[in-house]
Design a protein around this motif. Structure first.
Motif, PDB file in Angstrom:
ATOM      1  N   UNK A  96     -10.960   7.948  54.894  1.00  0.00           N
ATOM      2  CA  UNK A  96     -11.672   9.083  54.009  1.00  0.00           C
ATOM      3  C   UNK A  96     -12.707   9.889  54.851  1.00  0.00           C
ATOM      4  N   UNK A  97     -12.593  10.991  54.174  1.00  0.00           N
ATOM      5  CA  UNK A  97     -13.801  12.191  54.999  1.00  0.00           C
ATOM      6  C   UNK A  97     -14.864  12.175  53.828  1.00  0.00           C
ATOM      7  N   UNK A  98     -16.065  11.551  54.157  1.00  0.00           N
ATOM      8  CA  UNK A  98     -17.141  11.482  53.062  1.00  0.00           C
ATOM      9  C   UNK A  98     -18.433  12.304  53.558  1.00  0.00           C
ATOM     10  N   UNK A  99     -18.609  13.504  52.733  1.00  0.00           N
ATOM     11  CA  UNK A  99     -19.985  14.076  52.947  1.00  0.00           C
ATOM     12  C   UNK A  99     -21.070  13.430  52.601  1.00  0.00           C
ATOM     13  N   UNK A 100     -22.442  13.506  53.184  1.00  0.00           N
ATOM     14  CA  UNK A 100     -23.646  12.751  52.771  1.00  0.00           C
ATOM     15  C   UNK A 100     -24.643  13.844  52.909  1.00  0.00           C
ATOM     16  N   UNK A 101     -25.192  14.107  51.699  1.00  0.00           N
ATOM     17  CA  UNK A 101     -26.409  15.177  51.902  1.00  0.00           C
ATOM     18  C   UNK A 101     -27.895  14.261  52.319  1.00  0.00           C
ATOM     19  N   UNK A 102     -28.782  15.229  52.839  1.00  0.00           N
ATOM     20  CA  UNK A 102     -29.726  14.272  53.347  1.00  0.00           C
ATOM     21  C   UNK A 102     -29.266  13.134  54.352  1.00  0.00           C
ATOM     22  N   UNK A 103     -28.124  13.280  55.010  1.00  0.00           N
ATOM     23  CA  UNK A 103     -27.606  12.233  55.836  1.00  0.00           C
ATOM     24  C   UNK A 103     -28.428  12.094  57.243  1.00  0.00           C
ATOM     25  N   UNK A 104     -29.229  12.540  57.563  1.00  0.00           N
ATOM     26  CA  UNK A 104     -29.847  12.379  58.846  1.00  0.00           C
ATOM     27  C   UNK A 104     -30.879  11.566  58.954  1.00  0.00           C
ATOM     28  N   UNK A 105     -31.458  10.765  57.908  1.00  0.00           N
ATOM     29  CA  UNK A 105     -32.450   9.730  58.077  1.00  0.00           C
ATOM     30  C   UNK A 105     -32.527   8.959  56.718  1.00  0.00           C
TER      31      UNK A 105
ATOM     32  N   UNK B  57     -19.217   4.602  58.038  1.00  0.00           N
ATOM     33  CA  UNK B  57     -18.516   4.734  59.418  1.00  0.00           C
ATOM     34  C   UNK B  57     -17.959   3.276  59.738  1.00  0.00           C
ATOM     35  N   UNK B  58     -18.558   2.254  59.380  1.00  0.00           N
ATOM     36  CA  UNK B  58     -18.342   0.903  59.865  1.00  0.00           C
ATOM     37  C   UNK B  58     -17.078   0.661  59.344  1.00  0.00           C
ATOM     38  N   UNK B  59     -16.760   1.223  58.018  1.00  0.00           N
ATOM     39  CA  UNK B  59     -15.606   0.624  57.211  1.00  0.00           C
ATOM     40  C   UNK B  59     -14.503   1.694  57.527  1.00  0.00           C
ATOM     41  N   UNK B  60     -14.687   2.459  58.597  1.00  0.00           N
ATOM     42  CA  UNK B  60     -13.594   3.509  58.942  1.00  0.00           C
ATOM     43  C   UNK B  60     -13.427   4.833  58.421  1.00  0.00           C
ATOM     44  N   UNK B  61     -14.601   5.384  57.649  1.00  0.00           N
ATOM     45  CA  UNK B  61     -14.601   6.544  57.171  1.00  0.00           C
ATOM     46  C   UNK B  61     -15.107   7.410  58.097  1.00  0.00           C
ATOM     47  N   UNK B  62     -14.682   8.858  58.031  1.00  0.00           N
ATOM     48  CA  UNK B  62     -15.325   9.845  59.074  1.00  0.00           C
ATOM     49  C   UNK B  62     -16.370  10.553  57.962  1.00  0.00           C
ATOM     50  N   UNK B  63     -17.590  10.240  58.513  1.00  0.00           N
ATOM     51  CA  UNK B  63     -18.779  10.769  57.776  1.00  0.00           C
ATOM     52  C   UNK B  63     -19.295  11.973  58.239  1.00  0.00           C
ATOM     53  N   UNK B  64     -19.678  12.781  57.122  1.00  0.00           N
ATOM     54  CA  UNK B  64     -20.323  14.134  57.791  1.00  0.00           C
ATOM     55  C   UNK B  64     -21.580  14.500  56.771  1.00  0.00           C
ATOM     56  N   UNK B  65     -22.412  14.010  57.830  1.00  0.00           N
ATOM     57  CA  UNK B  65     -24.092  14.060  57.262  1.00  0.00           C
ATOM     58  C   UNK B  65     -24.411  15.380  57.010  1.00  0.00           C
ATOM     59  N   UNK B  66     -24.958  16.059  56.115  1.00  0.00           N
ATOM     60  CA  UNK B  66     -25.554  17.501  56.277  1.00  0.00           C
ATOM     61  C   UNK B  66     -27.063  17.397  55.935  1.00  0.00           C
TER      62      UNK B  66
END
Length: 241
Positions: free
Chosen positions: A7-16, A27-36
């Motif tokens: 899955x492709x999953x967007x995470x806002x405030x994903x930097x910290x 990501x550890x479960x295989x998702x493509x993570x998109x931090x913004x």
């Protein structure tokens, strides 16, 4: 129980903080993570970390309070990855000030990031989710959406509003097969708390990984079920009974 693998999953405030913990868990479960995030240095740090463990990740600079920027970045992500399966509305700010100290501009900033931001992201992704016949919006609320304490009027207003928005969207978007979940998180060992209140005992705060794993759990529910709201607090939580 399913998985977020692929899955492709967007995470806002994903930097910290919690956002970064969510990226690690997914990501550890295989998702493509998109931090913004509005802070490019934070994006670089979490991106290098997850790539170093073999995870799939790409960060984008985005200001959730800027509706045009939100739409532009989301469209860019969809163009590149051909889909977004879920968005995690995690970005948040606060000014710990009494009402006679907080400025109107500061109050508005908190509302814009914590409440208008999730609305902007949810609205921008809606058409994509609807056309796909599936999608999941997870809103990171707080025990501040359930009770109140002094010197946090803007934060409480934003989080009570976010909880209401989340339940309203849950009711409205179910017809389109779109899930909406509010994760009500208690105090965590993150910069959000520790940079403002450095004397907070760590034993009354939870590891953000526990909340991140809860986010993954709700994303892994079967297609026929949804969790509209879940609360995760430390055993020694001081802001909730």
């Amino acid at each position: 129980m399913s998985t977020v693998n692929g899955k492709v999953i967007l995470v806002t405030g994903g930097g910290q903080g919690l956002g970064a913990a969510i990226c690690r868990s997914l990501a550890a479960d295989g998702a493509t993570v998109i931090p913004v995030d509005v802070k490019p240095d934070n994006l670089t740090k979490i991106t290098e970390e997850i790539k170093g463990t073999g995870g799939q990740i790409e960060g984008f600079q985005m200001n959730v309070a800027d509706v045009n920027n939100v739409e532009e970045v989301i469209n860019k992500i969809i163009d590149k990855y051909k889909k977004i399966d879920a968005v995690i509305n995690n970005a948040g700010i606060d000014y710990t000030l009494a009402i006679d100290e907080i400025s109107n501009n500061q109050f508005q900033q908190v509302i814009d990031v914590n409440l208008v931001g999730p609305f902007n992201v949810s609205k921008a992704i809606y058409a994509h989710f609807k056309s796909n016949g599936a999608g999941h919006i997870v809103n990171i609320a707080s025990t501040a959406s359930k009770r109140a304490w002094p010197n946090a009027s803007a934060y409480h207003a934003s989080k009570w509003g976010l909880l209401g928005l989340s339940h309203a969207l849950h009711a409205e978007l179910r017809k389109d097969k779109i899930k909406v979940t509010a994760v009500v998180a208690g105090g965590m060992q993150t910069p959000f708390i520790l940079e403002r209140f450095p004397d907070t005992p760590l034993n009354v705060l939870q590891d953000p990984k526990e909340v991140a794993d809860t986010v993954k759990f709700v994303l892994c529910m079967p297609a026929t079920s949804v969790i509209p709201e879940v609360m995760v607090v430390p055993m020694t939580e001081t802001s909730w009974p």
